[in-house]
Design a protein around this motif. Structure first.
Motif, PDB file in Angstrom:
ATOM      1  N   ALA A   1     -46.624  49.130  66.093  1.00  0.00           N
ATOM      2  CA  ALA A   1     -46.257  50.127  67.093  1.00  0.00           C
ATOM      3  C   ALA A   1     -46.268  51.518  66.454  1.00  0.00           C
ATOM      4  CB  ALA A   1     -44.882  49.822  67.661  1.00  0.00           C
ATOM      5  N   PHE A   2     -46.769  52.496  67.156  1.00  0.00           N
ATOM      6  CA  PHE A   2     -46.839  53.875  66.669  1.00  0.00           C
ATOM      7  C   PHE A   2     -47.124  54.783  67.862  1.00  0.00           C
ATOM      8  CE2 PHE A   2     -51.112  52.242  66.708  1.00  0.00           C
ATOM      9  CZ  PHE A   2     -51.857  53.270  67.263  1.00  0.00           C
ATOM     10  N   VAL A   3     -46.925  56.080  67.634  1.00  0.00           N
ATOM     11  CA  VAL A   3     -47.399  57.102  68.565  1.00  0.00           C
ATOM     12  C   VAL A   3     -48.151  58.137  67.733  1.00  0.00           C
ATOM     13  CG1 VAL A   3     -46.800  58.867  70.268  1.00  0.00           C
ATOM     14  CG2 VAL A   3     -45.453  56.752  70.139  1.00  0.00           C
ATOM     15  N   LEU A   4     -49.334  58.521  68.179  1.00  0.00           N
ATOM     16  CA  LEU A   4     -50.125  59.553  67.501  1.00  0.00           C
ATOM     17  C   LEU A   4     -50.058  60.832  68.329  1.00  0.00           C
ATOM     18  CD1 LEU A   4     -52.179  60.647  65.442  1.00  0.00           C
ATOM     19  CD2 LEU A   4     -53.992  59.655  66.859  1.00  0.00           C
ATOM     20  N   HIS A   5     -49.602  61.905  67.700  1.00  0.00           N
ATOM     21  CA  HIS A   5     -49.501  63.208  68.342  1.00  0.00           C
ATOM     22  C   HIS A   5     -50.629  64.095  67.816  1.00  0.00           C
ATOM     23  CE1 HIS A   5     -45.304  62.290  69.681  1.00  0.00           C
ATOM     24  NE2 HIS A   5     -45.363  61.514  68.607  1.00  0.00           N
ATOM     25  N   ILE A   6     -51.474  64.596  68.689  1.00  0.00           N
ATOM     26  CA  ILE A   6     -52.614  65.427  68.295  1.00  0.00           C
ATOM     27  C   ILE A   6     -52.368  66.853  68.782  1.00  0.00           C
ATOM     28  CG2 ILE A   6     -55.103  65.813  68.521  1.00  0.00           C
ATOM     29  CD1 ILE A   6     -55.452  62.811  68.901  1.00  0.00           C
ATOM     30  N   ILE A   7     -52.145  67.760  67.828  1.00  0.00           N
ATOM     31  CA  ILE A   7     -51.913  69.167  68.146  1.00  0.00           C
ATOM     32  C   ILE A   7     -53.162  69.955  67.804  1.00  0.00           C
ATOM     33  CG2 ILE A   7     -50.556  71.215  67.598  1.00  0.00           C
ATOM     34  CD1 ILE A   7     -48.182  69.426  67.097  1.00  0.00           C
ATOM     35  N   GLY A   8     -53.705  70.633  68.764  1.00  0.00           N
ATOM     36  CA  GLY A   8     -54.918  71.416  68.565  1.00  0.00           C
ATOM     37  C   GLY A   8     -55.832  71.268  69.764  1.00  0.00           C
ATOM     38  N   ASP A   9     -56.803  72.143  69.805  1.00  0.00           N
ATOM     39  CA  ASP A   9     -57.773  72.104  70.902  1.00  0.00           C
ATOM     40  C   ASP A   9     -59.154  72.375  70.328  1.00  0.00           C
ATOM     41  OD1 ASP A   9     -58.623  71.730  73.486  1.00  0.00           O
ATOM     42  OD2 ASP A   9     -57.196  73.164  74.345  1.00  0.00           O
ATOM     43  N   GLY A  10     -60.173  72.125  71.126  1.00  0.00           N
ATOM     44  CA  GLY A  10     -61.529  72.346  70.659  1.00  0.00           C
ATOM     45  C   GLY A  10     -62.537  71.666  71.558  1.00  0.00           C
ATOM     46  N   PRO A  11     -63.803  71.835  71.238  1.00  0.00           N
ATOM     47  CA  PRO A  11     -64.862  71.388  72.153  1.00  0.00           C
ATOM     48  C   PRO A  11     -64.959  69.894  72.353  1.00  0.00           C
ATOM     49  CG  PRO A  11     -65.784  72.167  70.062  1.00  0.00           C
ATOM     50  CD  PRO A  11     -64.340  72.547  70.071  1.00  0.00           C
ATOM     51  N   ILE A  12     -64.458  69.084  71.413  1.00  0.00           N
ATOM     52  CA  ILE A  12     -64.623  67.639  71.584  1.00  0.00           C
ATOM     53  C   ILE A  12     -63.363  66.976  72.144  1.00  0.00           C
ATOM     54  CG2 ILE A  12     -66.334  67.515  69.731  1.00  0.00           C
ATOM     55  CD1 ILE A  12     -64.171  66.083  68.037  1.00  0.00           C
ATOM     56  N   ARG A  13     -62.426  67.757  72.661  1.00  0.00           N
ATOM     57  CA  ARG A  13     -61.225  67.132  73.228  1.00  0.00           C
ATOM     58  C   ARG A  13     -61.572  66.136  74.343  1.00  0.00           C
ATOM     59  NH1 ARG A  13     -55.522  69.821  75.345  1.00  0.00           N
ATOM     60  NH2 ARG A  13     -54.751  67.938  76.398  1.00  0.00           N
ATOM     61  N   PRO A  14     -62.420  66.485  75.320  1.00  0.00           N
ATOM     62  CA  PRO A  14     -62.747  65.480  76.350  1.00  0.00           C
ATOM     63  C   PRO A  14     -63.353  64.208  75.766  1.00  0.00           C
ATOM     64  CG  PRO A  14     -63.475  67.662  77.034  1.00  0.00           C
ATOM     65  CD  PRO A  14     -63.068  67.776  75.603  1.00  0.00           C
ATOM     66  N   GLU A  15     -64.197  64.370  74.761  1.00  0.00           N
ATOM     67  CA  GLU A  15     -64.821  63.219  74.111  1.00  0.00           C
ATOM     68  C   GLU A  15     -63.778  62.338  73.427  1.00  0.00           C
ATOM     69  OE1 GLU A  15     -67.678  62.761  70.211  1.00  0.00           O
ATOM     70  OE2 GLU A  15     -68.097  64.414  71.593  1.00  0.00           O
ATOM     71  N   LEU A  16     -62.795  62.962  72.770  1.00  0.00           N
ATOM     72  CA  LEU A  16     -61.743  62.202  72.105  1.00  0.00           C
ATOM     73  C   LEU A  16     -60.851  61.489  73.123  1.00  0.00           C
ATOM     74  CD1 LEU A  16     -60.735  64.745  69.317  1.00  0.00           C
ATOM     75  CD2 LEU A  16     -61.939  62.576  68.981  1.00  0.00           C
ATOM     76  N   GLU A  17     -60.562  62.155  74.223  1.00  0.00           N
ATOM     77  CA  GLU A  17     -59.743  61.520  75.255  1.00  0.00           C
ATOM     78  C   GLU A  17     -60.462  60.303  75.839  1.00  0.00           C
ATOM     79  OE1 GLU A  17     -58.967  64.852  77.808  1.00  0.00           O
ATOM     80  OE2 GLU A  17     -57.002  65.203  76.888  1.00  0.00           O
TER      81      GLU A  17
END
Length: 380
Positions: free
Chosen positions: A228-244
């Motif tokens: 069990a874990f939670v990953l928090h991603i802070i930041g923005d950029g052009p590949i955000r939709p791809e990562l989501e």
């Protein structure tokens, strides 16, 4: 002494330079030295009309390439803005971007110039799939290093690995002085806490060079093993939709929080447990030192300045780049053993306080400034 710190981005932008230079200014001003910051606003576009030339190579062979033409226009814009805004002289100029350095030397050739090379634009473009290694853009951008060597009175960089990287492109790499980034520890306030579920955090621009696709695949491996874990991603950029979309495909969307851009992530980081960033390249990686000062355990890739900050198994864990299985194993060690995680975090904090203190940077910069422009030292 009266010093101008010439940035490219305004100091409210994310990154190691912006998180350090304003605090350097504050410390030098308290010492009685006059220091000002200068940068170009984002709104300045296509204003400059100057003819551009370089002393060490012929720019004409690169004309007509869109990426190079954009770089040259940005240089023209910086010249235009600098000519309009700077109305006084300085004892020396310390630039933190190649365009800023070259523009300052073009307009104020009599003022001593120090240049700190913080990162590699060409390597970022290659890793982000924008240009190819050895191509015309790569040749142009690496030629800038020889131009900086010819124009600057002193060149600094942020890690031994980055000095090694630029060595093939200049005549005298031994003359480059390494001054790693430093951080004002008053900004960082570790907080004692117990999280029932281990909280992972990463802070970066969302671009391919940061390797977040590798991180998501590693997290999918963790989940498959029942952790069990939670990953928090802070930041923005052009590949955000791809990562989501990748997070959804890997059945991770409920385990990850995308926050977008945050100006002061160090205020947020102390509540988490493990900082992880599997960069494909990193000249220094300021965010690792910042995370260490927040008392987080560190997991990074064995590249560039990250490998100089993390002693594997002592104050963090190093894994090869492009290896989600190795990253998964490292994160599993962190999640499974709280005492191991705590000891690594404490060691990382101790090293960051000792090696990456802002006072160490102030002392080293002060010595360089006095070498370039000798004068009686100000009284603290």
């Amino acid at each position: 002494m009266n010093i101008l710190q010439a940035l490219f981005f305004p100091p409210d932008q994310p990154g190691g330079v912006s998180s350090m230079v304003p605090y350097i200014q504050e410390r030098f001003n308290k010492m009685g030295w006059q220091m000002e910051l200068f940068s170009i606003p984002k709104r300045v576009r296509s204003k400059g009309q100057d003819a551009v030339r370089f002393d060490t190579f012929d720019i004409r062979r690169y004309e007509g390439n869109p990426i190079i033409d954009k770089y040259i226009q940005t240089y023209r814009d910086y010249l235009w803005w600098t000519r309009m805004r700077i109305t006084k002289s300085y004892d020396l100029i310390h630039a933190h971007h190649p365009i800023a350095a070259l523009a300052m030397k073009e307009l104020y050739p009599e003022m001593p110039l120090i240049m700190t090379i913080h990162s590699s634009y060409e390597r970022e473009l290659i890793l982000n799939g924008k240009i190819r290694e050895g191509g015309l853009e790569h040749q142009f951008l690496t030629s800038i290093y020889s131009e900086l060597e010819a124009k600057a009175d002193r060149i600094l960089t942020v890690s031994e690995s980055f000095r090694t990287y630029v060595s093939p492109y200049i005549k005298n790499p031994d003359a480059i002085k390494v001054i790693p980034n430093g951080f004002d520890e008053k900004r960082f306030r570790p907080i004692s806490h117990e999280n029932e579920v281990v909280q992972l955090i990463t802070v970066c621009r969302l671009v391919p060079a940061k390797g977040l696709d590798i991180l998501l695949h590693a997290c999918a491996g963790l989940k498959a093993k029942g952790h069990a874990f939670v990953l928090h991603i802070i930041g923005d950029g052009p590949i955000r939709p791809e990562l989501e979309m990748l997070a959804q495909r890997l059945n991770l969307y409920d385990d990850i929080i995308f926050y977008g851009y945050m100006l002061h992530p160090e205020e947020f980081m102390p509540f988490f447990d493990v900082f992880v960033l599997p960069s494909r390249a990193e000249a220094f990686g300021s965010v690792f030192a910042e995370a260490a000062l927040c008392w987080l355990a560190l997991v990074g890739t064995n590249v560039g300045g990250i490998a100089e900050q993390i002693d594997d198994g002592v104050n963090g864990l190093l894994v090869p780049p492009e290896d989600p299985d190795a990253l998964c194993d490292a994160l599993e060690k962190m999640i499974s053993d709280p005492s191991f995680r705590y000891n690594l975090a404490r060691a990382a904090w101790n090293k960051a306080k000792k090696v990456y203190s802002l006072q160490r940077v102030i002392s080293q910069l002060k010595a360089v400034y006095l070498e370039v422009h000798p004068e009686t030292e100000a009284t603290p």
